[in-house]
Design a protein around this motif. Structure first.
Motif, PDB file in Angstrom:
ATOM      1  N   LEU A   1      47.956  36.218  51.920  1.00  0.00           N
ATOM      2  CA  LEU A   1      48.306  35.429  50.741  1.00  0.00           C
ATOM      3  C   LEU A   1      47.087  34.662  50.246  1.00  0.00           C
ATOM      4  CD1 LEU A   1      50.086  33.844  48.720  1.00  0.00           C
ATOM      5  CD2 LEU A   1      50.770  32.387  50.631  1.00  0.00           C
ATOM      6  N   ARG A   2      46.372  34.037  51.169  1.00  0.00           N
ATOM      7  CA  ARG A   2      45.187  33.271  50.783  1.00  0.00           C
ATOM      8  C   ARG A   2      44.139  34.158  50.126  1.00  0.00           C
ATOM      9  NH1 ARG A   2      40.845  30.685  54.754  1.00  0.00           N
ATOM     10  NH2 ARG A   2      39.646  32.430  53.926  1.00  0.00           N
ATOM     11  N   ALA A   3      43.938  35.357  50.671  1.00  0.00           N
ATOM     12  CA  ALA A   3      42.967  36.287  50.088  1.00  0.00           C
ATOM     13  C   ALA A   3      43.392  36.695  48.680  1.00  0.00           C
ATOM     14  CB  ALA A   3      42.827  37.524  50.986  1.00  0.00           C
ATOM     15  N   GLY A   4      44.695  36.918  48.490  1.00  0.00           N
ATOM     16  CA  GLY A   4      45.194  37.276  47.168  1.00  0.00           C
ATOM     17  C   GLY A   4      44.958  36.178  46.154  1.00  0.00           C
ATOM     18  N   LEU A   5      45.139  34.917  46.576  1.00  0.00           N
ATOM     19  CA  LEU A   5      44.869  33.787  45.693  1.00  0.00           C
ATOM     20  C   LEU A   5      43.380  33.651  45.406  1.00  0.00           C
ATOM     21  CD1 LEU A   5      47.336  31.172  47.228  1.00  0.00           C
ATOM     22  CD2 LEU A   5      47.462  32.138  44.930  1.00  0.00           C
ATOM     23  N   ASP A   6      42.557  33.803  46.446  1.00  0.00           N
ATOM     24  CA  ASP A   6      41.100  33.689  46.267  1.00  0.00           C
ATOM     25  C   ASP A   6      40.585  34.707  45.249  1.00  0.00           C
ATOM     26  OD1 ASP A   6      40.893  31.622  48.038  1.00  0.00           O
ATOM     27  OD2 ASP A   6      40.116  32.799  49.702  1.00  0.00           O
ATOM     28  N   LEU A   7      41.127  35.907  45.304  1.00  0.00           N
ATOM     29  CA  LEU A   7      40.684  36.967  44.401  1.00  0.00           C
ATOM     30  C   LEU A   7      41.332  36.888  43.017  1.00  0.00           C
ATOM     31  CD1 LEU A   7      40.735  39.955  46.918  1.00  0.00           C
ATOM     32  CD2 LEU A   7      38.700  38.977  45.832  1.00  0.00           C
ATOM     33  N   GLY A   8      42.399  36.109  42.904  1.00  0.00           N
ATOM     34  CA  GLY A   8      43.099  36.013  41.626  1.00  0.00           C
ATOM     35  C   GLY A   8      43.962  37.225  41.321  1.00  0.00           C
ATOM     36  N   ILE A   9      44.446  37.903  42.354  1.00  0.00           N
ATOM     37  CA  ILE A   9      45.219  39.140  42.174  1.00  0.00           C
ATOM     38  C   ILE A   9      46.494  38.894  41.375  1.00  0.00           C
ATOM     39  CG2 ILE A   9      46.663  40.810  43.428  1.00  0.00           C
ATOM     40  CD1 ILE A   9      44.460  40.871  45.576  1.00  0.00           C
ATOM     41  N   PHE A  10      47.234  37.856  41.721  1.00  0.00           N
ATOM     42  CA  PHE A  10      48.546  37.633  41.105  1.00  0.00           C
ATOM     43  C   PHE A  10      48.404  37.250  39.632  1.00  0.00           C
ATOM     44  CE2 PHE A  10      48.574  36.278  45.607  1.00  0.00           C
ATOM     45  CZ  PHE A  10      49.367  37.294  46.122  1.00  0.00           C
ATOM     46  N   THR A  11      47.385  36.475  39.332  1.00  0.00           N
ATOM     47  CA  THR A  11      47.145  36.088  37.942  1.00  0.00           C
ATOM     48  C   THR A  11      46.661  37.274  37.130  1.00  0.00           C
ATOM     49  OG1 THR A  11      46.619  33.840  38.652  1.00  0.00           O
ATOM     50  CG2 THR A  11      45.865  34.500  36.453  1.00  0.00           C
ATOM     51  N   ARG A  12      45.784  38.094  37.721  1.00  0.00           N
ATOM     52  CA  ARG A  12      45.272  39.265  37.012  1.00  0.00           C
ATOM     53  C   ARG A  12      46.396  40.252  36.706  1.00  0.00           C
ATOM     54  NH1 ARG A  12      40.979  40.572  33.995  1.00  0.00           N
ATOM     55  NH2 ARG A  12      39.662  39.390  35.447  1.00  0.00           N
ATOM     56  N   LEU A  13      47.313  40.424  37.638  1.00  0.00           N
ATOM     57  CA  LEU A  13      48.439  41.325  37.395  1.00  0.00           C
ATOM     58  C   LEU A  13      49.366  40.768  36.318  1.00  0.00           C
ATOM     59  CD1 LEU A  13      49.394  42.448  41.022  1.00  0.00           C
ATOM     60  CD2 LEU A  13      48.541  43.911  39.183  1.00  0.00           C
ATOM     61  N   GLY A  14      49.633  39.461  36.371  1.00  0.00           N
ATOM     62  CA  GLY A  14      50.534  38.868  35.386  1.00  0.00           C
ATOM     63  C   GLY A  14      51.858  39.618  35.342  1.00  0.00           C
ATOM     64  N   GLY A  15      52.248  40.066  34.171  1.00  0.00           N
ATOM     65  CA  GLY A  15      53.490  40.817  34.042  1.00  0.00           C
ATOM     66  C   GLY A  15      53.294  42.311  33.985  1.00  0.00           C
ATOM     67  N   SER A  16      52.087  42.778  34.287  1.00  0.00           N
ATOM     68  CA  SER A  16      51.784  44.208  34.179  1.00  0.00           C
ATOM     69  C   SER A  16      51.724  44.872  35.555  1.00  0.00           C
ATOM     70  CB  SER A  16      50.444  44.399  33.463  1.00  0.00           C
ATOM     71  OG  SER A  16      49.389  43.835  34.223  1.00  0.00           O
ATOM     72  N   ALA A  17      51.589  46.197  35.534  1.00  0.00           N
ATOM     73  CA  ALA A  17      51.394  46.987  36.751  1.00  0.00           C
ATOM     74  C   ALA A  17      50.022  47.649  36.673  1.00  0.00           C
ATOM     75  CB  ALA A  17      52.485  48.039  36.889  1.00  0.00           C
ATOM     76  N   MET A  18      49.314  47.668  37.811  1.00  0.00           N
ATOM     77  CA  MET A  18      47.963  48.229  37.833  1.00  0.00           C
ATOM     78  C   MET A  18      47.752  49.022  39.111  1.00  0.00           C
ATOM     79  SD  MET A  18      45.823  44.849  36.499  1.00  0.00           S
ATOM     80  CE  MET A  18      44.265  45.732  36.257  1.00  0.00           C
ATOM     81  N   THR A  19      46.910  50.016  39.035  1.00  0.00           N
ATOM     82  CA  THR A  19      46.519  50.761  40.231  1.00  0.00           C
ATOM     83  C   THR A  19      45.438  49.970  40.965  1.00  0.00           C
ATOM     84  OG1 THR A  19      44.754  51.950  39.091  1.00  0.00           O
ATOM     85  CG2 THR A  19      46.968  52.949  39.069  1.00  0.00           C
ATOM     86  N   ALA A  20      45.182  50.365  42.203  1.00  0.00           N
ATOM     87  CA  ALA A  20      44.104  49.728  42.954  1.00  0.00           C
ATOM     88  C   ALA A  20      42.770  49.945  42.250  1.00  0.00           C
ATOM     89  CB  ALA A  20      44.059  50.280  44.375  1.00  0.00           C
ATOM     90  N   GLU A  21      42.616  51.101  41.602  1.00  0.00           N
ATOM     91  CA  GLU A  21      41.365  51.406  40.912  1.00  0.00           C
ATOM     92  C   GLU A  21      41.151  50.465  39.714  1.00  0.00           C
ATOM     93  OE1 GLU A  21      43.560  53.653  41.950  1.00  0.00           O
ATOM     94  OE2 GLU A  21      42.306  54.543  43.547  1.00  0.00           O
ATOM     95  N   SER A  22      42.176  50.312  38.882  1.00  0.00           N
ATOM     96  CA  SER A  22      42.021  49.461  37.701  1.00  0.00           C
ATOM     97  C   SER A  22      41.919  47.990  38.080  1.00  0.00           C
ATOM     98  CB  SER A  22      43.181  49.677  36.723  1.00  0.00           C
ATOM     99  OG  SER A  22      44.430  49.393  37.338  1.00  0.00           O
TER     100      SER A  22
END
Length: 329
Positions: free
Chosen positions: A20-41
């Motif tokens: 969870l901490r790593a996801g927050l540090d990287l901003g994963i949840f904010t970057r995804l927002g309401g969309s879906a993305m592949t690991a590549e994108s």
């Protein structure tokens, strides 16, 4: 028969929290927002290697923070509500601070062996660059806390508020954000922190906040206010200074004025709960020479001595404890 289930569960709880901490540090949840993305994108957007990132994404999906379908990742319901920084309900504002606290927690045994904090944090001796870095780290969480506090308090009769020991002062930003922007606001801080607070407040559009240099353990504010806030202040002080901070905070108030003392450093009188206060007490061993989680009884005694009445204790949405009371007038 005794088994190891309790121990196994405690050990197993650590890796998901670090993911969870790593996801927050990287901003994963904010970057995804309401969309879906592949690991590549997502990897391209975050400038990290997709194959390595996918390990973290699947780990977050395994604990329900993300959902995955046909190689597309999206936020789960809880992550969408509380981990996306664009949402007003965002709960990850203090993740940089959390990183420091968890790092300090690894040093508890060393602090006990050395009989001193192994990750000492001293606000009064902080160099300017350290004060800036720490204040900026606290700023987003301050805004969120201010919003929570605004929902708890009746601000209709408040003309002036002072945030005592409020770091960058952004609690005042959140407090005045929607309901009472006209409330006069003052931040009282130690000189090292006060020196950097003005610039940070300006970045948040709060140039009208008065920044007053002072030490609440020594003397009150030069003015009187209708509301005084002490967040995570009392808990970092030794008992005599904790007491004097509350006595002096009372002297910052107009007759009948209100005090709001908040923080995670509060424990029940039996010292067995709540968990936030009990375990933060261990963290304090590593950060402060004298700070600790004081009991509800200690807080009530200090507040009563300072002349406060109708003392109440409640729990805020972020898990911290809030003491409220009015000064006898």
């Amino acid at each position: 028969m005794v088994d190891s289930d309790r121990i196994d569960k405690l050990i197993a709880a650590v890796p998901p929290a670090l993911a969870l901490r790593a996801g927050l540090d990287l901003g994963i949840f904010t970057r995804l927002g309401g969309s879906a993305m592949t690991a590549e994108s997502l990897g391209a957007a975050l400038k990290v290697e997709p194959d390595r990132l996918s390990r973290l994404l699947y780990a977050l999906a395994s604990i329900g923070l993300l959902e995955v379908k046909d190689g597309q990742f999206r936020n789960g319901a809880e992550a969408a509500a509380f981990l996306d920084a664009s949402k007003p309900t965002y709960r990850g504002g203090d993740h940089a601070l959390l990183r420091e606290l968890w790092g300090a927690d690894l040093l508890t045994a060393e602090s006990l062996r050395q009989n001193r904090p192994a990750a000492l944090h001293d606000f009064s001796e902080a160099r300017p660059e350290a004060a800036v870095a720490f204040s900026r780290m606290l700023a987003p969480g301050g805004v969120i806390f201010g919003r929570h506090l605004a929902r708890e308090l009746d601000l209709s009769a408040i003309g002036s508020v002072i945030d005592i020991g409020g770091g960058p002062g952004t609690i005042l930003v959140g407090l005045r954000e929607r309901r009472r922007p006209q409330i006069a606001a003052t931040l009282m801080e130690l000189p090292t922190v006060a020196a950097v607070a003005k610039d940070i407040l300006s970045e948040y559009g709060a140039d009208d906040v008065i920044v007053e240099e002072g030490d609440i353990t020594v003397a009150p504010s030069i003015d009187r206010h209708d509301l005084a806030i002490l967040k995570a202040v009392v808990q970092v002080l030794p008992p005599d200074q904790a007491r004097s901070s509350i006595l002096n905070a009372a002297r910052c108030l107009t007759p009948g004025g209100e005090i709001a003392i908040a923080g995670w450093g509060v424990v029940d009188d039996d010292r067995l709960g709540p968990p936030e206060g009990v375990f933060l007490n261990l963290t304090f061993l590593n950060l402060y020479r004298h700070g600790q989680s004081y009991t509800e009884g200690q807080y009530r005694a200090w507040m009563t001595e300072a002349g406060f009445r109708d003392i109440s204790r409640s729990r805020l949405p972020d898990g911290s404890t809030l003491f409220r009371a009015h000064l006898t007038g």
